[in-house]
Design a protein around this motif. Structure first.
Motif, PDB file in Angstrom:
ATOM      1  N   GLU A 101      51.324  38.494  48.726  1.00  0.00           N
ATOM      2  CA  GLU A 101      50.328  38.367  47.664  1.00  0.00           C
ATOM      3  C   GLU A 101      49.420  39.597  47.578  1.00  0.00           C
ATOM      4  O   GLU A 101      49.198  40.120  46.480  1.00  0.00           O
ATOM      5  N   PRO A 102      48.878  40.114  48.708  1.00  0.00           N
ATOM      6  CA  PRO A 102      48.084  41.345  48.616  1.00  0.00           C
ATOM      7  C   PRO A 102      48.875  42.520  48.042  1.00  0.00           C
ATOM      8  O   PRO A 102      48.324  43.333  47.290  1.00  0.00           O
ATOM      9  N   TRP A 103      50.176  42.615  48.386  1.00  0.00           N
ATOM     10  CA  TRP A 103      50.966  43.719  47.846  1.00  0.00           C
ATOM     11  C   TRP A 103      51.169  43.553  46.341  1.00  0.00           C
ATOM     12  O   TRP A 103      51.179  44.527  45.593  1.00  0.00           O
ATOM     13  N   GLN A 104      51.311  42.306  45.906  1.00  0.00           N
ATOM     14  CA  GLN A 104      51.386  42.056  44.464  1.00  0.00           C
ATOM     15  C   GLN A 104      50.109  42.505  43.773  1.00  0.00           C
ATOM     16  O   GLN A 104      50.148  43.141  42.719  1.00  0.00           O
ATOM     17  N   TYR A 105      48.951  42.190  44.376  1.00  0.00           N
ATOM     18  CA  TYR A 105      47.676  42.631  43.808  1.00  0.00           C
ATOM     19  C   TYR A 105      47.600  44.162  43.760  1.00  0.00           C
ATOM     20  O   TYR A 105      47.158  44.748  42.773  1.00  0.00           O
ATOM     21  N   PHE A 106      48.016  44.793  44.853  1.00  0.00           N
ATOM     22  CA  PHE A 106      47.934  46.253  44.909  1.00  0.00           C
ATOM     23  C   PHE A 106      48.793  46.886  43.819  1.00  0.00           C
ATOM     24  O   PHE A 106      48.347  47.807  43.108  1.00  0.00           O
TER      25      PHE A 106
END
Length: 356
Positions: A101-106
């Motif tokens: 999820e954090p990588w998707q946000y990034f």
């Protein structure tokens, strides 16, 4: 879980709920201190284990904060990552190093200068964010409702319409992380994954149930999913894929908690799901998984997946295994029913002025 098994597990649920109640009480009375920061913290969380739609609601919040002139940052635990400790996401990272999820946000927000950080201890993550990026004006916390060591300025509680917290029980008899009374900490409750035409009468029934546990002044909002057109997976190793798809046979590949709404949407669009490769939430895909998938796929059939799953499917170690597979994501966004979006905007902190 069967009703009989749930009944037998209730004593363990009461014990677990009691331990959490004592912990929450210690924070409520100030015997355990929660950290505060110079910028507002906006938390998006839930009471239930599993997907309630946090990721698209975080995206909605960040988009709105950007529109209002904020410099938002996102702070997550980084569940499933192969690293530990506070970490700022950067171009050299991946779902393996910061979590899916954090990588998707990034990937979605890096071009707009939204900083993404991960930390098991959110206090350390917030300190890292503000030290390295003092221009940050607000931090959006992804899934920190039970992380009482930091004090949110705005606590947003999500609950699914199909699986509301007020009909569930604490683990292990149910799926709640804490008792229903945890809704008392919410500053807004959003009922997620609603049909767009959910009637006002049905909304009132749900709201009455929620108000048995929430504070009376807290707004109860309702949101639905909006699905964008399929997007070919951005992968240099992939074949050239058509941007427009016609209805027909397809394959679905998911490793999320609640894939049902996506499958229903695809079927509503006329796609006939011939095979659904169903994996647990945050599943780390292996080459053998994609090799096995080919046995159920035929050339010409699109393979649909989620944006979150795509962050893991694009791992370098899967490059050869996914070669030639027509992988598509279905972007998901949030749409509020009635005037829910306007009501939530009123709760957001104002952006600092240029003089400030």
């Amino acid at each position: 879980m069967s009703a009989v098994l749930a009944f037998l597990l209730l004593p363990f649920s009461w014990l677990y709920a009691g331990v959490l109640a004592v912990r929450n009480w210690l924070y409520d009375v100030g015997w355990k201190r929660a950290a505060t920061f110079a910028v507002p913290l906006l938390n998006v969380g839930n009471l239930r284990v599993g997907g309630t739609g946090k990721t698209p609601h975080v995206i909605w919040l960040v988009e709105e904060l950007l529109r209002q002139g904020h410099r938002p940052a996102i702070l997550s635990r980084g569940y499933g990552r192969q690293t530990s400790g506070p970490r700022l996401a950067g171009p050299a990272d991946s779902a393996a190093t910061v979590g899916d999820e954090p990588w998707q946000y990034f990937e979605q927000f890096a071009a707009r200068r939204v900083v993404v950080a991960v930390a098991e201890e959110r206090r350390l993550g917030a300190n890292l964010l503000l030290r390295e990026h003092p221009e940050t004006t607000v931090i959006v916390l992804d899934d920190a409702y039970q992380h009482r060591a930091v004090r949110p300025t705005l606590n947003i509680l999500l609950t699914e319409l199909a699986r509301p917290f007020y009909e569930d029980y604490v683990l292990p008899a149910g799926r709640l992380r804490e008792s229903r009374s945890g809704a008392q900490r919410a500053d807004a409750v959003i009922v997620t994954k609603c049909p767009p035409d959910l009637s006002e009468a049905d909304q009132e029934i749900v709201e009455r149930q929620i108000r048995r546990y929430s504070r009376p002044e807290v707004p109860v909002l309702f949101s639905a999913y909006e699905y964008a057109a399929p997007q070919a997976l951005p992968d240099a190793a992939a074949i050239s894929l058509p941007t427009a798809l016609t209805a027909g046979p397809a394959v679905l590949l998911t490793g999320i908690a609640q894939p049902g709404p996506l499958r229903e949407e695809l079927e509503k669009q006329g796609f006939e799901i011939q095979y659904h490769a169903l994996f647990p939430d945050h599943y780390i895909f292996m080459p053998a998984d994609l090799t096995a998938l080919r046995a159920y796929w035929q050339p010409g059939w699109p393979i649909f997946t989620t944006e979150k799953d795509a962050t893991r499917l694009l791992a370098p170690g899967l490059r050869a295994a996914r070669a030639g597979l027509p992988l598509y994501t279905i972007p998901v966004r949030v749409a509020f029913l009635n005037d829910g979006g306007a009501a939530l905007r009123q709760l957001l902190p104002p952006a600092p002025t240029a003089e400030a």
